[in-house]
Design a protein around this motif. Structure first.
Motif, PDB file in Angstrom:
ATOM      1  N   MET A  31       0.827  -1.208   0.000  1.00 54.00           N
ATOM      2  CA  MET A  31       0.000   0.000   0.000  1.00 54.00           C
ATOM      3  C   MET A  31       0.863   1.261   0.000  1.00 54.00           C
ATOM      4  O   MET A  31       0.543   2.251  -0.665  1.00 54.00           O
ATOM      5  CB  MET A  31      -0.941  -0.021   1.202  1.00 54.00           C
ATOM      6  CG  MET A  31      -2.032  -1.071   1.081  1.00 54.00           C
ATOM      7  SD  MET A  31      -3.038  -1.274   2.564  1.00 54.00           S
ATOM      8  CE  MET A  31      -3.783   0.327   2.720  1.00 54.00           C
ATOM      9  N   ASP A  32       1.984   1.228   0.724  1.00 51.79           N
ATOM     10  CA  ASP A  32       2.907   2.362   0.734  1.00 51.79           C
ATOM     11  C   ASP A  32       3.506   2.584  -0.659  1.00 51.79           C
ATOM     12  O   ASP A  32       3.640   3.718  -1.114  1.00 51.79           O
ATOM     13  CB  ASP A  32       4.017   2.148   1.756  1.00 51.79           C
ATOM     14  CG  ASP A  32       3.532   2.253   3.191  1.00 51.79           C
ATOM     15  OD1 ASP A  32       2.421   2.793   3.410  1.00 51.79           O
ATOM     16  OD2 ASP A  32       4.254   1.782   4.094  1.00 51.79           O
ATOM     17  N   VAL A  33       3.875   1.510  -1.325  1.00 51.49           N
ATOM     18  CA  VAL A  33       4.448   1.619  -2.670  1.00 51.49           C
ATOM     19  C   VAL A  33       3.409   2.181  -3.634  1.00 51.49           C
ATOM     20  O   VAL A  33       3.723   3.034  -4.476  1.00 51.49           O
ATOM     21  CB  VAL A  33       4.980   0.245  -3.145  1.00 51.49           C
ATOM     22  CG1 VAL A  33       5.313   0.259  -4.620  1.00 51.49           C
ATOM     23  CG2 VAL A  33       6.190  -0.149  -2.327  1.00 51.49           C
ATOM     24  N   GLN A  34       2.165   1.727  -3.524  1.00 45.52           N
ATOM     25  CA  GLN A  34       1.115   2.238  -4.400  1.00 45.52           C
ATOM     26  C   GLN A  34       0.858   3.718  -4.144  1.00 45.52           C
ATOM     27  O   GLN A  34       0.669   4.489  -5.084  1.00 45.52           O
ATOM     28  CB  GLN A  34      -0.177   1.447  -4.210  1.00 45.52           C
ATOM     29  CG  GLN A  34      -0.165   0.104  -4.887  1.00 45.52           C
ATOM     30  CD  GLN A  34      -1.494  -0.619  -4.756  1.00 45.52           C
ATOM     31  OE1 GLN A  34      -2.309  -0.304  -3.901  1.00 45.52           O
ATOM     32  NE2 GLN A  34      -1.722  -1.596  -5.610  1.00 45.52           N
ATOM     33  N   ALA A  35       0.852   4.122  -2.888  1.00 48.96           N
ATOM     34  CA  ALA A  35       0.647   5.532  -2.562  1.00 48.96           C
ATOM     35  C   ALA A  35       1.788   6.375  -3.118  1.00 48.96           C
ATOM     36  O   ALA A  35       1.563   7.463  -3.664  1.00 48.96           O
ATOM     37  CB  ALA A  35       0.526   5.710  -1.056  1.00 48.96           C
ATOM     38  N   SER A  36       2.993   5.880  -3.007  1.00 52.11           N
ATOM     39  CA  SER A  36       4.148   6.591  -3.539  1.00 52.11           C
ATOM     40  C   SER A  36       4.069   6.698  -5.062  1.00 52.11           C
ATOM     41  O   SER A  36       4.354   7.753  -5.634  1.00 52.11           O
ATOM     42  CB  SER A  36       5.427   5.871  -3.121  1.00 52.11           C
ATOM     43  OG  SER A  36       6.544   6.479  -3.702  1.00 52.11           O
ATOM     44  N   SER A  37       3.677   5.621  -5.706  1.00 53.74           N
ATOM     45  CA  SER A  37       3.541   5.630  -7.164  1.00 53.74           C
ATOM     46  C   SER A  37       2.444   6.587  -7.611  1.00 53.74           C
ATOM     47  O   SER A  37       2.612   7.324  -8.588  1.00 53.74           O
ATOM     48  CB  SER A  37       3.229   4.227  -7.685  1.00 53.74           C
ATOM     49  OG  SER A  37       4.282   3.357  -7.409  1.00 53.74           O
ATOM     50  N   ALA A  38       1.344   6.607  -6.913  1.00 58.86           N
ATOM     51  CA  ALA A  38       0.253   7.517  -7.260  1.00 58.86           C
ATOM     52  C   ALA A  38       0.683   8.965  -7.079  1.00 58.86           C
ATOM     53  O   ALA A  38       0.381   9.828  -7.919  1.00 58.86           O
ATOM     54  CB  ALA A  38      -0.974   7.211  -6.409  1.00 58.86           C
ATOM     55  N   ALA A  39       1.401   9.254  -6.013  1.00 53.66           N
ATOM     56  CA  ALA A  39       1.886  10.616  -5.790  1.00 53.66           C
ATOM     57  C   ALA A  39       2.857  11.026  -6.891  1.00 53.66           C
ATOM     58  O   ALA A  39       2.813  12.165  -7.371  1.00 53.66           O
ATOM     59  CB  ALA A  39       2.548  10.711  -4.419  1.00 53.66           C
ATOM     60  N   ALA A  40       3.722  10.116  -7.300  1.00 53.86           N
ATOM     61  CA  ALA A  40       4.666  10.416  -8.376  1.00 53.86           C
ATOM     62  C   ALA A  40       3.935  10.674  -9.685  1.00 53.86           C
ATOM     63  O   ALA A  40       4.306  11.578 -10.448  1.00 53.86           O
ATOM     64  CB  ALA A  40       5.662   9.273  -8.536  1.00 53.86           C
ATOM     65  N   MET A  41       2.891   9.909  -9.959  1.00 54.75           N
ATOM     66  CA  MET A  41       2.114  10.113 -11.184  1.00 54.75           C
ATOM     67  C   MET A  41       1.413  11.465 -11.155  1.00 54.75           C
ATOM     68  O   MET A  41       1.356  12.174 -12.170  1.00 54.75           O
ATOM     69  CB  MET A  41       1.102   8.983 -11.372  1.00 54.75           C
ATOM     70  CG  MET A  41       1.720   7.671 -11.772  1.00 54.75           C
ATOM     71  SD  MET A  41       0.569   6.281 -11.837  1.00 54.75           S
ATOM     72  CE  MET A  41      -0.624   6.845 -13.025  1.00 54.75           C
ATOM     73  N   LEU A  42       0.882  11.842 -10.005  1.00 54.32           N
ATOM     74  CA  LEU A  42       0.211  13.134  -9.900  1.00 54.32           C
ATOM     75  C   LEU A  42       1.203  14.281 -10.055  1.00 54.32           C
ATOM     76  O   LEU A  42       0.885  15.318 -10.633  1.00 54.32           O
ATOM     77  CB  LEU A  42      -0.522  13.238  -8.555  1.00 54.32           C
ATOM     78  CG  LEU A  42      -1.757  12.352  -8.422  1.00 54.32           C
ATOM     79  CD1 LEU A  42      -2.325  12.450  -7.017  1.00 54.32           C
ATOM     80  CD2 LEU A  42      -2.808  12.740  -9.444  1.00 54.32           C
ATOM     81  N   GLU A  43       2.409  14.101  -9.537  1.00 56.06           N
ATOM     82  CA  GLU A  43       3.440  15.131  -9.691  1.00 56.06           C
ATOM     83  C   GLU A  43       3.865  15.275 -11.148  1.00 56.06           C
ATOM     84  O   GLU A  43       4.252  16.354 -11.581  1.00 56.06           O
ATOM     85  CB  GLU A  43       4.658  14.789  -8.836  1.00 56.06           C
ATOM     86  CG  GLU A  43       4.414  14.901  -7.343  1.00 56.06           C
ATOM     87  CD  GLU A  43       4.292  16.343  -6.897  1.00 56.06           C
ATOM     88  OE1 GLU A  43       4.959  17.201  -7.474  1.00 56.06           O
ATOM     89  OE2 GLU A  43       3.505  16.579  -5.958  1.00 56.06           O
ATOM     90  N   ALA A  44       3.811  14.177 -11.911  1.00 65.23           N
ATOM     91  CA  ALA A  44       4.247  14.200 -13.301  1.00 65.23           C
ATOM     92  C   ALA A  44       3.230  14.853 -14.230  1.00 65.23           C
ATOM     93  O   ALA A  44       3.564  15.200 -15.362  1.00 65.23           O
ATOM     94  CB  ALA A  44       4.535  12.771 -13.768  1.00 65.23           C
ATOM     95  N   LEU A  45       2.000  15.013 -13.787  1.00 66.06           N
ATOM     96  CA  LEU A  45       0.985  15.630 -14.633  1.00 66.06           C
ATOM     97  C   LEU A  45       1.330  17.087 -14.897  1.00 66.06           C
ATOM     98  O   LEU A  45       1.810  17.795 -14.013  1.00 66.06           O
ATOM     99  CB  LEU A  45      -0.388  15.562 -13.953  1.00 66.06           C
ATOM    100  CG  LEU A  45      -1.053  14.200 -13.883  1.00 66.06           C
ATOM    101  CD1 LEU A  45      -2.339  14.285 -13.066  1.00 66.06           C
ATOM    102  CD2 LEU A  45      -1.372  13.705 -15.278  1.00 66.06           C
ATOM    103  N   PRO A  46       1.061  17.545 -16.121  1.00 67.89           N
ATOM    104  CA  PRO A  46       1.304  18.966 -16.392  1.00 67.89           C
ATOM    105  C   PRO A  46       0.275  19.814 -15.642  1.00 67.89           C
ATOM    106  O   PRO A  46      -0.829  19.346 -15.345  1.00 67.89           O
ATOM    107  CB  PRO A  46       1.120  19.075 -17.904  1.00 67.89           C
ATOM    108  CG  PRO A  46       0.283  17.903 -18.276  1.00 67.89           C
ATOM    109  CD  PRO A  46       0.583  16.827 -17.283  1.00 67.89           C
ATOM    110  N   PRO A  47       0.634  21.055 -15.333  1.00 67.16           N
ATOM    111  CA  PRO A  47      -0.318  21.904 -14.621  1.00 67.16           C
ATOM    112  C   PRO A  47      -1.545  22.203 -15.478  1.00 67.16           C
ATOM    113  O   PRO A  47      -1.454  22.276 -16.703  1.00 67.16           O
ATOM    114  CB  PRO A  47       0.479  23.176 -14.323  1.00 67.16           C
ATOM    115  CG  PRO A  47       1.617  23.157 -15.274  1.00 67.16           C
ATOM    116  CD  PRO A  47       1.885  21.721 -15.607  1.00 67.16           C
ATOM    117  N   ALA A  48      -2.668  22.356 -14.828  1.00 66.23           N
ATOM    118  CA  ALA A  48      -3.911  22.647 -15.535  1.00 66.23           C
ATOM    119  C   ALA A  48      -3.856  24.065 -16.080  1.00 66.23           C
ATOM    120  O   ALA A  48      -3.412  24.993 -15.411  1.00 66.23           O
ATOM    121  CB  ALA A  48      -5.095  22.487 -14.600  1.00 66.23           C
ATOM    122  N   THR A  49      -4.309  24.199 -17.307  1.00 62.30           N
ATOM    123  CA  THR A  49      -4.333  25.529 -17.916  1.00 62.30           C
ATOM    124  C   THR A  49      -5.733  26.100 -17.795  1.00 62.30           C
ATOM    125  O   THR A  49      -6.726  25.382 -17.742  1.00 62.30           O
ATOM    126  CB  THR A  49      -3.930  25.457 -19.403  1.00 62.30           C
ATOM    127  OG1 THR A  49      -4.833  24.583 -20.081  1.00 62.30           O
ATOM    128  CG2 THR A  49      -2.517  24.926 -19.550  1.00 62.30           C
TER     129      THR A  49
END
Length: 65
Positions: A31-49
């Protein structure tokens, strides 16, 4: 009951408790690894325009349609 039966039962109970503890630890780590992966994916998203609509769009609602 024989002593051998009691010893086998105690060993089985101890083994089961250990197996459950290991299973819970592995689940928590997953669960910790999944949370870390999800956070990394959210950080990789471009900012909303912002929406570049003309100023007259989105001001009125047609309620008779």
């Amino acid at each position: 009951m024989e002593v051998k039966t009691i010893a086998n039962l105690a060993t089985t109970i101890a083994t089961t408790a250990t197996n459950q503890a290991v299973g819970v630890a592995v689940l928590k780590k997953a669960m910790d690894v999944q949370a870390s992966s999800a956070a990394a994916m959210l950080e990789a998203l471009p900012p909303a325009t912002g929406v570049n609509n003309p100023p007259h769009l989105g001001q009125n609602i047609d309620i008779t349609a």
